[in-house]
Motif scaffolding. Structure first.
Motif, short mmCIF file in Angstrom:
data_model
loop_
_atom_site.label_atom_id
_atom_site.label_comp_id
_atom_site.label_asym_id
_atom_site.label_seq_id
_atom_site.Cartn_x
_atom_site.Cartn_y
_atom_site.Cartn_z
N VAL A 1 2.63 5.89 1.98
CA VAL A 1 3.07 5.31 0.64
C VAL A 1 4.41 5.80 0.07
N PHE B 1 -6.27 7.74 -3.81
CA PHE B 1 -6.12 6.65 -3.07
C PHE B 1 -7.51 6.43 -1.97
N ASN C 1 -3.81 1.49 -0.34
CA ASN C 1 -2.67 1.55 0.55
C ASN C 1 -1.49 0.99 -0.21
N SER C 2 -0.21 1.00 0.54
CA SER C 2 1.00 0.52 0.04
C SER C 2 1.11 -0.79 -0.71
#
Length: 811
Positions: A75, A40, A13-14
């Motif tokens: 993202v 991801f 994730n971000s």
């Protein structure tokens, strides 16, 4: 130059990707960096799930694709500013291509390996492109497609690399690349006609190793969510810790046997170039992790313990194999042609059998094929039909320096044996880097913890207790244990935990250890119990160094000891009933204890916390023989007769003894002489004599009315009613200047118990309070007996005796 690889959890994730960018920025300050990223988190699995759904239901496939798309655009929104529009358009284009592929699958109702490879490649194509642009916000970074550089054969899902072409392409690209950071997708590659292929399981690690080897990198760093390769799986072994340094060969062995931090083929390109590999934790970047190199510092001869579950053993055996060549060849050819991977091999020198371990999902297929291959020999009874055993696991002890240390295999199998872990097959190569054993899958966790304790835990031994009975004795025992936990760990290297706890109504279990500060509350809120339920839960826990502790005086509890011992669960008890039961049962318990290597200790059966039985055992084991025993063995009766006189009532003194915890819950057991008879019986049996309880003569001093009562109220009522009888007993002794003592005697193979008048010159005369005393007359102590004297009753001293027995089990 360094090559950094970040796995799916690192780029999930971000927030995680920001951490990755921070690591990249720090690493690239003084050198060029090649960064290889996975898809991801869970993207590849979701892409493949969507593809499989598309075969039947395109709408469900689109829903999955929408969720994947949502993550990627989130993202982009969080991390990209400069080229957000351009990146968003390119990512949108990739998702439109994915959707077209899903539509094609739905229309054709076909999903080939070629299509699966193309679909699964999108995870890394998307992640590497997005992260490269996120890095470019502040760093000098470029994105490059791995499919342009890593060239393989046409095996789409598990491609073999053409290193000659690949290394040249990598070399040519990086010779012309001036950027400080290069972002590439792992796992993906292409064949000679530019069709997408993938490198199979662990492909992202493998990609990183390919780049590291081709570029002669200074170091390959594998960044994941754990701080290195551990001594064992930390999910199964809480005490496991990261290995500071390890060799390539050791890492390969551990990886093969289930250490999922690293995939074995990853090591090969780096091993050939002797490029160090470091396993690091993305979320604890300051942690040094594990360094894999050619010449690690050998801190421990055993580097790790690993295991593989869901294994089946395939056994080919029969007298017709002996001296006949070709059986092994046919066995392995059959498995190889069916692409069945063999993970374990062992063969006896007699050539009577060959045993191989394979994954359980291949077992039935293997049996059918091998039964067909050897059908002629089976029909002619030269060999048996193929034998398949399921629900197994392989456990492996790994260390390159193991060959330099004697006795490691002995330690391994001794530790497993002591904890009732049955070994089904063993394999050890001549290099002695790995000792492998096949065990039941249900024993895997216990085996891992047992071996980790044996080889890594500085001799700190974990003892797991399952305690029943929390009355006076049980409560004091738990208090003492809680008080002494730190002392035991520091000074005796013992970590004693209470895992299960029960009374007659409730039970509570916690495999991490019950908090002894609030055990009463936990037990009150526990589940309903029974002896069978408590035993089954204890067995299911299947923990190493397990001990069942009986703090009751209950016959039903004493009858389950054998069940525990047969599971290699030790028994420590203050309950005298089992050892004073039928001689056959007593001998059975002792024999089962020896057979299953499970301690059976009952020091508190005689003399509470006094070391009477232990001393007796030492005499017998050292070759001494007992001829006579004289003893005052009832702390309660000694208390009663030390406090009873013409100014008190017998009723009140007995009641006081019960309130202070000196008597059994049923005081009649003490006063009738049954308790003392049991104790002298136990001492006689431990001395090597075969006696039954009925063989012991009992000189009762209680009236028949008291002996025949059915409950405590009636019993105490009878004591009041017969006070004159007790006063007369006291007066008779007092008139002779004697004291009353309830004495147990054993001599010439016979035993008796009864009330005696003890003169002032006798060792028993000055026995105060609730003290016990035992006189052992033996070959070594014929005239002046060995005397043991001290407090022989009370909850605290009994609890301390149980405590001492538990410590004895560790010796």
């Amino acid at each position: 130059m360094k090559v950094l690889k970040f796995g799916g959890s690192s780029v999930a994730n971000s927030k995680n990707i920001k951490q990755v960018l921070s690591i990249i920025a720090k690493t690239s300050q003084h050198q060029k960096v090649v960064v290889v990223v996975s898809a991801f988190g869970k993207t590849t699995n979701n892409l493949l799930s969507g593809a499989n759904n598309a075969l039947q239901d395109i709408e469900s496939a689109k829903e999955i694709l929408d969720k994947i798309k949502e993550l990627h655009f989130q993202v982009i929104d969080d991390l990209i500013i400069k080229k957000k529009k351009e990146v968003s358009e390119n990512v949108e284009y990739l998702f439109s291509k994915l959707l077209s592929i899903y539509d094609g699958i739905f229309l054709l109702k076909e999903l080939s390996n070629k299509t699966l490879a193309k679909i699964s490649s999108f995870g890394e194509r998307l992640s590497s492109y997005i992260i490269a642009n996120a890095a470019n916000e502040n760093l000098d970074a470029i994105h490059k497609e791995s499919r342009d550089l890593i060239i393989t054969n046409d095996d789409y899902l598990n491609a073999q690399v053409n290193f000659e072409i690949t290394n040249k392409k990598i070399d040519d690209f990086f010779n012309d690349n001036s950027h400080q950071i290069t972002l590439l997708g792992g796992f993906i590659s292409s064949n000679k006609i530019n069709e997408t292929t993938t490198l199979g399981r662990g492909g992202s690690d493998y990609s990183a190793a390919i780049y590291a080897a081709a570029l002669n990198a200074d170091e390959l760093q594998i960044w994941t969510d754990v701080s290195g390769m551990f001594t064992a799986n930390p999910r199964e072994v809480k005490q496991a810790f990261a290995i500071p340094e390890i060799s390539y060969e050791e890492a390969m062995e551990l990886s093969h046997f289930g250490a999922k931090v690293l995939y074995p083929p990853t090591i090969q390109p780096s091993l050939r170039k002797e490029i160090p590999i470091r396993i690091k934790n993305t979320f604890e970047p300051e942690n040094k992790g594990t360094l894999i190199s050619k010449n690690p510092k050998n801190i421990n001869e055993v580097k790790g313990i690993s295991h593989i579950e869901n294994i089946s053993l395939i056994t080919l055996e029969g007298g017709g194999m002996i001296g006949i060549p070709g059986f092994s060849k046919r066995l392995f050819e059959t498995l190889s042609s069916a692409k069945i991977n063999v993970v374990f091999i062992t063969q006896a020198s007699s050539e009577h059998s060959i045993c191989v371990g394979i994954y359980e999902n291949d077992a039935q297929k293997a049996k059918l094929l091998l039964d067909e291959t050897f059908s002629i020999e089976i029909n002619r009874k030269k060999i048996k039909p193929i034998i398949v055993e399921n629900d197994l696991a392989i456990i492996a002890v790994v260390g390159e320096s193991m060959k330099n240390y004697q006795g490691l295999s002995g330690q391994m199998f001794s530790a497993l044996g002591k904890n009732n872990v049955n070994v089904r097959a063993i394999a050890q190569g001549s290099s002695e880097k790995n000792i492998s054993a096949v065990i039941n899958k249900s024993d895997a966790k216990k085996a891992l913890n047992t071996l980790h304790e044996q080889f890594f835990e500085e001799n700190i031994k974990q003892i797991n207790l399952f305690v029943t009975g929390v009355g006076n004795v049980g409560e004091r025992f738990l208090a003492q244990l809680n008080q002494q936990k730190k002392h035991l760990k520091k000074n005796l290297k013992l970590n004693i935990r209470v895992i299960g706890l029960s009374n007659s109504r409730k039970m509570v279990f916690d495999e991490k250890g019950i908090d002894l500060k609030n055990w009463k509350e936990l037990l009150a809120n526990g589940e309903p119990t029974s002896l069978e339920k408590f035993f089954n839960r204890t067995k299911q826990c299947n923990l190493r160094n397990s001990i069942f502790v009986d703090n009751t005086a209950n016959q039903a509890v004493s009858e389950v000891y054998e069940s525990y011992l047969r599971q290699s669960i030790g028994v420590v008890t203050c309950n005298k009933i089992a050892c004073a039961s039928q001689l056959e049962n007593y001998k059975t318990l002792k024999a089962v204890s020896r057979k299953y290597n499970a301690p059976f200790l009952f020091e508190t059966n005689v003399g509470a916390g006094l070391p009477i039985i232990d001393t007796l055992k030492n005499l017998i084991n050292s070759g001494d023989s007992v001829h006579k025993i004289q003893a005052v063995l009832s702390g309660s009766l000694n208390f009663v007769f030390n406090n009873f006189d013409k100014n008190s009532t017998f009723h009140d003194v007995v009641l006081q003894a019960q309130k202070e915890g000196y008597t059994e819950p049923d005081p009649k057991i003490d006063l009738s002489g049954v308790d003392v008879a049991r104790k002298i019986l136990i001492l006689a049996r431990e001395s090597g004599y075969d006696l039954e309880l009925d063989d012991i003569a009992k000189n009762a001093f209680l009236p028949e009315e008291s002996l025949n009562t059915a409950n405590n109220d009636d019993f105490y009522g009878s004591l009041t009613k017969n006070e004159a009888h007790f006063q007369q007993i006291f007066a008779a002794a007092n008139d002779k200047n004697c004291r009353l003592k309830y004495v147990a005697e054993f001599a010439n193979g016979k035993a008796n118990v009864g009330l005696q008048h003890i003169p002032a010159d006798h060792p028993f005369y000055n026995l105060e309070g609730s003290d016990n005393i035992v006189l052992f007359f033996t070959d070594r102590y014929p005239e002046n007996p060995l005397i043991i004297k001290g407090a022989g009753a009370g909850a605290d001293v009994t609890a301390s005796g149980i405590f001492a027995d538990i410590i004895r089990t560790t010796k």
